[in-house]
Design an enzyme around this catalytic site. Structure first.
Site, PDB file in Angstrom:
ATOM      1  N   GLY A  29       0.838  -1.193   0.000  1.00 14.61           N
ATOM      2  CA  GLY A  29       0.000   0.000   0.000  1.00 14.61           C
ATOM      3  C   GLY A  29       0.870   1.239   0.000  1.00 14.61           C
ATOM      4  N   VAL A  30       0.383   2.282  -0.640  1.00 17.10           N
ATOM      5  CA  VAL A  30       1.118   3.531  -0.690  1.00 17.10           C
ATOM      6  C   VAL A  30       0.127   4.624  -0.320  1.00 17.10           C
ATOM      7  CG1 VAL A  30       2.455   5.090  -2.164  1.00 17.10           C
ATOM      8  CG2 VAL A  30       2.524   2.628  -2.572  1.00 17.10           C
ATOM      9  N   GLY A  31       0.551   5.532   0.552  1.00 15.31           N
ATOM     10  CA  GLY A  31      -0.357   6.618   0.921  1.00 15.31           C
ATOM     11  C   GLY A  31       0.428   7.895   1.145  1.00 15.31           C
ATOM     12  N   PHE A  78       1.089   9.290   3.774  1.00 15.56           N
ATOM     13  CA  PHE A  78       1.921   9.136   4.965  1.00 15.56           C
ATOM     14  C   PHE A  78       3.208   8.375   4.681  1.00 15.56           C
ATOM     15  CE2 PHE A  78      -1.290   5.911   4.429  1.00 15.56           C
ATOM     16  CZ  PHE A  78      -0.503   4.804   4.306  1.00 15.56           C
ATOM     17  N   VAL A  94       3.191   1.066   2.932  1.00 14.79           N
ATOM     18  CA  VAL A  94       2.868  -0.058   3.802  1.00 14.79           C
ATOM     19  C   VAL A  94       3.479  -1.315   3.175  1.00 14.79           C
ATOM     20  CG1 VAL A  94       1.060  -1.383   4.931  1.00 14.79           C
ATOM     21  CG2 VAL A  94       0.690   1.028   4.425  1.00 14.79           C
ATOM     22  N   LYS A  99       3.820  -0.165   8.484  1.00 12.27           N
ATOM     23  CA  LYS A  99       3.564   1.157   7.923  1.00 12.27           C
ATOM     24  C   LYS A  99       4.745   2.045   8.256  1.00 12.27           C
ATOM     25  CE  LYS A  99      -0.167   4.446   8.612  1.00 12.27           C
ATOM     26  NZ  LYS A  99      -1.561   4.426   9.081  1.00 12.27           N
ATOM     27  N   ASP A 146     -11.577  10.011  10.416  1.00 13.24           N
ATOM     28  CA  ASP A 146     -11.192   9.748   9.031  1.00 13.24           C
ATOM     29  C   ASP A 146     -11.815   8.430   8.552  1.00 13.24           C
ATOM     30  OD1 ASP A 146     -10.051  10.463   6.661  1.00 13.24           O
ATOM     31  OD2 ASP A 146      -8.017   9.834   7.194  1.00 13.24           O
TER      32      ASP A 146
END
Ligand SMILES: *[C@@H]1O[C@H](CO)[C@@H](O)[C@H](O)[C@H]1NC(C)=O
Ligand SMILES: *[C@@H]1O[C@H](CO)[C@@H](O)[C@H](O)[C@H]1NC(C)=O
Ligand SMILES: *[C@@H]1O[C@H](CO)[C@@H](O)[C@H](O)[C@H]1NC(C)=O
Ligand SMILES: *[C@@H]1O[C@H](CO)[C@@H](O)[C@H](O)[C@H]1NC(C)=O
Ligand SMILES: *[C@@H]1O[C@H](CO)[C@@H](O)[C@H](O)[C@H]1NC(C)=O
Ligand SMILES: *[C@@H]1O[C@H](CO)[C@@H](O)[C@H](O)[C@H]1NC(C)=O
Ligand SMILES: *[C@@H]1O[C@H](CO)[C@@H](O)[C@H](O)[C@H]1NC(C)=O
Length: 885
Positions: free
Chosen positions: A536-538, A540, A543, A558, A654
């Site tokens: 996962g990429v965000g 922040f 991941v 993370k 959120d």
């Protein structure tokens, strides 16, 4: 296609039973490799003996080099008396070394890759019961075996009463190899033992540093990025097969004493193919595949699709080998064309599948190497997706290509080797057959931990972090001291008097709730933040999927972007909040790392990703309606717990579909608490004044206008989530016509005008019962009320959704009843459901708490131990993989 020959030639297959085939298995290339280091230790024996030209040296002799240093060591030697008549009456199976405390062998060897083979005869020894052997073996910084039970291993499947384990590893420049045997601590009967140890050099580029690996990496099944097998990885030989041929013993190997089994019992396809053999061919080994790669008999026998023309395109010739999940495997396929009919490229081209994934669509052995020239291909495969099962069958399959792509629709394989590759943290930890997965052990700690009062405010959170780090640092160093060695030995086993006074476990300090990881551990778990592990990429940061506990526990790691103040605050908040919240429907924080500027959070791994993935990613099959409802109920439950289950109300701030995660059983878990606030409820007439945070499209307009945060802001966002689930349409679609950009606004106007069906996800057309759809929209609409006080509580939402689910399920059942078909089994639970219960939040709560103790060891257990008056709480959310599409 040029030069295509007419397909009339038939292969001459010699397919007779192996016993009847009077060929010599001893190839010409026996002993072509001379290992620099070649040790064979007959453990527990006081003299040496020669078996098949190999000298086994007793380690218990009075003579200098091979005797253990001093006589104080607590390991004992004994005669092995196996009850099995199949155990050979020769070294190393006649004697054993056993101990209830740690012992180690030290070998002085040349730097480079080597084989380590451990031989075991699990048996009752004087004062040591067969069933009590539980021990770990470490070498070269890697855990080769962990809590290993030789007897369980030998009995699953039942073996001949003795077995060996072979490892490949690299010795560093210090040229010392320690092999340490440690009985499993905490079990006073546990002991370690070994009957024989081999340490044998292997050619520099036999398995490591192969030509193919050094130039382009090993092809990784199902992935574009190649896999690199560097020398920090330890290999465990799982299977080595002489395909289509006979057993080749250590004495007939090319000098490394490897064992090659016949492949018959591993062929699992409906047809077993044909067995060509060519005993007269002169094999030509080349530079890339030298003569020591495998013994000649491997390359002069093979298995092909067979002689029956009608079936060769109708099946895949398949081999299956049972392996442990959650590891990478190296699969080496050996080939050699020796049949008279196969002369040039395109004569026999075929497909290769590993773990059902196509890894080679035009395997053409002649074009790879030529006639009579041995060649191999290496592939890596990650068996990470079978998260539920401890073991799985790793399959290798060959499939024919149609005439036109190849002259003969056929395929060939001569040899097959499968190795388990150590996890990024350097471990090969195996699970004992029938033992409970170790993953549950680490987790159950949490559920037993006492609940602690919430710590509010940023500064105190930081105190928690630093205190925790210090505490763990101290504990670790103490542990290190107690295992430090007290003697060295040339060759013989060294005993370490282990102080049996185990440190009392489980201090009641609340800091125990959350685990501290060193950066080194995190790096090991992610192969130094290897891109291959990114899940996962965000905004922040990234991941990663990784493994801790020696490879046994998959986790999501993370890694927050460095240096941002915002990030630091969210990091603290997340640790502070999550380390105290345990609920079936909240993602669990396992631990964290704050080191060298890194801020890293470690969570339970959620095998099925986010709810968003299942709504929008077309790689995933569309979720059926009932399952979407169940996921909504779960997520609502998690938010309800946040709002009223903990000591203080926690406002998530959120809520969105990318923050609702799904585990392998489709249980919804609310995640990402970085923005969370401890706050009041709307009833308490107070509120938190705060800068508006959240995600566009989900943001409560009242909160936005008045900058006042209450728990009802989460309810609003959840209303948006509900419409997303119904419509499979993002909260904001920038490219849509003006009135459709905001899902919340569009959905509200559609509901008011009675046009909601137009918005429903086309995949769900016809599958939603109208009563259910009405109820669902009513709930979602009420969540989106402009005034927070008019919105329902999350508790109301939970019960409303359960009712909607009930309407769906009971109508579906009615329909099938009318059709006279009984499909009740998987839904039986729902018959018990009391219609609707009102504000039963207390009852709901006690269940949730007991769940947090139960679910980690298995959802099934939690289900079966629930109290009958709680049936209502869980039965409608019984996520059963059988019901999945
Ligand atoms: C080896 O030692 C065992 C006892 O440990 C003894 O019974 C046996 O005779 C010895 N064999 C030789 C060849 O010395
Ligand atoms: C099966 O293989 C034979 C010989 O390799 C070939 O002649 C035949 O056409 C193949 N059968 C089919 C259905 O393609
Ligand atoms: C074995 O290989 C040799 C050399 O290619 C060939 O002449 C011979 O016919 C082959 N034998 C069989 C049974 O295929
Ligand atoms: C061979 O296996 C692959 C992968 O599992 C599969 O897609 C294919 O249909 C199979 N071919 C035959 C003929 O069964
Ligand atoms: C692997 O396959 C064998 C034979 O088909 C079967 O008995 C065994 O249960 C399978 N193992 C797993 C873990 O599926
Ligand atoms: C070791 O394995 C046994 C059997 O598989 C299991 O019962 C035991 O709990 C394990 N012990 C540890 C410390 O993991
Ligand atoms: C091997 O063990 C000896 C003695 O226990 C120790 O001094 C040495 O540092 C160890 N070496 C390695 C490479 O682990």
């Amino acid at each position: 296609m040029k030069n295509m020959k007419p397909p009339l030639l038939l292969f001459i297959f010699i397919s007779v039973s192996l016993e009847a085939l009077p060929i010599s298995v001893t190839g010409k290339n026996v002993d072509v490799y001379r290992p620099t280091d070649d040790f064979a230790v007959d453990c527990g024996s006081s003299n040496s003996s020669t078996v098949e030209n190999r000298n086994w040296i007793g380690d218990a002799a009075d003579r200098s080099d091979y005797s253990p240093i001093g006589k104080t060591h607590s390991s004992i030697t004994t005669l092995a008396s196996s009850s099995s008549p199949r155990v050979p009456g020769t070294a190393p199976y006649l004697t054993a070394r056993l101990s209830r405390s740690e012992f180690a062998y030290t070998f002085h060897v040349t730097a480079g890759p080597i084989f380590v083979r451990l031989h075991f005869v699990p048996s009752d020894y004087p004062n040591f019961r067969r069933v009590d052997s539980f021990f770990s073996v470490k070498a070269a910084g890697c855990t080769l075996l962990h809590n290993f039970s030789a007897s369980l291993f030998a009995d699953y499947p039942p073996s001949a009463g003795f077995f060996s384990k072979e490892f490949g590893l690299s010795v560093g420049e210090d040229q010392i190899l320690n092999i340490t045997f440690t009985p499993t601590p905490g079990n006073s009967d546990a002991y370690a033992f070994v009957n024989g140890i081999e340490v044998v050099s292997m050619p520099e580029s036999l398995y490591y540093n192969t030509v193919v690996d050094s130039t382009e990496g090993i092809k990784l099944a199902g992935q574009l990025a190649p896999y690199t097998l560097d020398t920090t990885k330890v290999l465990e030989a799982v299977k080595r097969l002489n395909v289509g041929g006979q057993f080749v013993g250590p004495a007939d190997d090319t000098g490394m004493y490897r064992t090659w089994e016949a492949d018959d019992e591993y062929v699992t396809s409906s047809y077993i193919g044909g067995l060509p053999v060519n005993t007269t061919i002169q094999l030509n080994y080349g530079e890339q595949v030298p003569d020591y790669t495998a013994p000649d008999p491997v390359y002069t026998t093979a298995r092909t699709l067979g002689t029956d023309k009608r079936i060769n395109l109708s099946y895949n010739l398949t081999w299956s080998v049972e392996v442990e999940t959650n590891f990478y495997y190296l699969v080496r396929l050996h080939f050699c064309e020796f049949q008279i009919e196969i002369k040039e490229p395109l004569d026999r081209v075929f497909k290769i599948f590993i773990d059902s994934q196509l890894v080679e669509d035009h395997a053409d052995v002649i074009s790879w190497s030529g006639k009579g020239v041995p060649v191999y291909r290496d592939f890596a495969v990650a068996l990470l997706h079978h998260s539920q099962k401890k073991r799985t069958n790793l399959s290798v399959a060959l499939g024919a290509l149609p005439y036109g792509s190849t002259l003969y629709s056929d395929a060939i394989l001569n040899g097959l080797e499968i190795f388990k590759i150590s996890a990024p943290d350097g471990n090969l930890v195996g699970l004992n057959p029938d033992s409970t997965p170790r993953a549950s052990k680490a987790l159950s700690r949490f559920s037993k931990a006492p609940k602690i009062a919430i710590v509010a405010g940023g500064t105190s959170a930081f105190t928690v972090v630093s205190l925790l780090a210090f505490f763990l640092y101290r504990r670790r160093n103490r542990a290190k001291d107690s295992t430090s060695s007290d003697g060295t030995s040339w060759w013989g086993p060294v005993s370490r008097s282990t102080t049996k006074s185990m440190k009392t476990q489980g201090s009641s300090l609340p800091l125990d709730l959350c685990r501290y990881f060193s950066l080194a551990e995190i790096r090991a778990a992610t192969n130094n933040f290897d891109r291959v592990f990114i899940i996962g990429v965000g905004g922040f940061g990234n991941v990663y999927k990784g493994y801790v506990d020696g490879g046994a526990t998959p986790v999501a790691i993370k890694r927050l972007n460095q240096g941002s103040q915002q990030g630091l605050h969210e990091f603290r908040t997340e640790i502070e909040m999550l380390s105290q919240l345990r609920h079936l429907h909240l993602v669990s924080l396992i631990g964290f790392c704050k080191d060298a500027g890194e801020m890293i959070l470690v969570y339970d791994y959620m095998a099925r990703g986010t709810l968003s993935d299942h709504l929008y990613n077309t790689d995933n099959p569309p979720l059926p309606w009932k399952q979407r409802l169940e996921i909504c109920v779960g997520a609502a439950w998690g938010l309800h717990y946040l709002h009223s289950g903990a000591k203080h109300t926690i406002i998530h701030r959120d809520v969105k579909t990318t923050n609702i995660l799904l585990n392998e059983k489709w249980v919804a878990k609310v995640s990402d608490f970085g923005l969370s606030k401890v706050g009041p409820t709307s009833e308490s007439k107070t509120h938190v004044s705060t800068a508006v945070k959240g995600t566009f499209g989900y943001l409560d307009p009242e909160y936005y206008r008045r900058q006042r945060l209450t728990d009802k802001s989460d309810v609003y966002s959840f209303g948006v989530v509900l419409f997303e689930v119904l419509c499979a349409r993002p909260a904001v679609s920038r490219m849509a016509p003006m009135e459709q950009i905001s899902l919340a606004e569009w959905a509200q106007s559609c509901c008011k005008s009675g046009a909601i069906e137009e918005m429903v996800d086309p995949h769900l057309k016809g599958s939603i019962v109208p009563e259910c759809l009405n109820k669902f929209c009513e709930i979602a609409m009420s969540c989106l009320q402009d005034e927070g006080t008019k919105r329902p509580s999350m508790n109301d939402v939970v019960w409303g959704l359960k009712f909607a689910l009930q309407l769906q399920v009971s109508t579906e059942l009615e329909v099938t009843d009318h059709m006279g078909v009984s499909v009740h089994n998987s839904d039986d639970n729902n018959h018990d459901v009391a219609p609707i219960r009102g504000n039963d939040s207390d009852g709901a709560f006690s269940t949730s708490d007991s769940d947090s103790g139960g679910w980690k060891s298995g959802w099934g257990a939690a289900m079966s131990t629930r109290r009958s008056n709680d049936v209502c709480d869980e039965s409608t959310t019984s996520y059963d993989s059988k019901k999945l599409p």
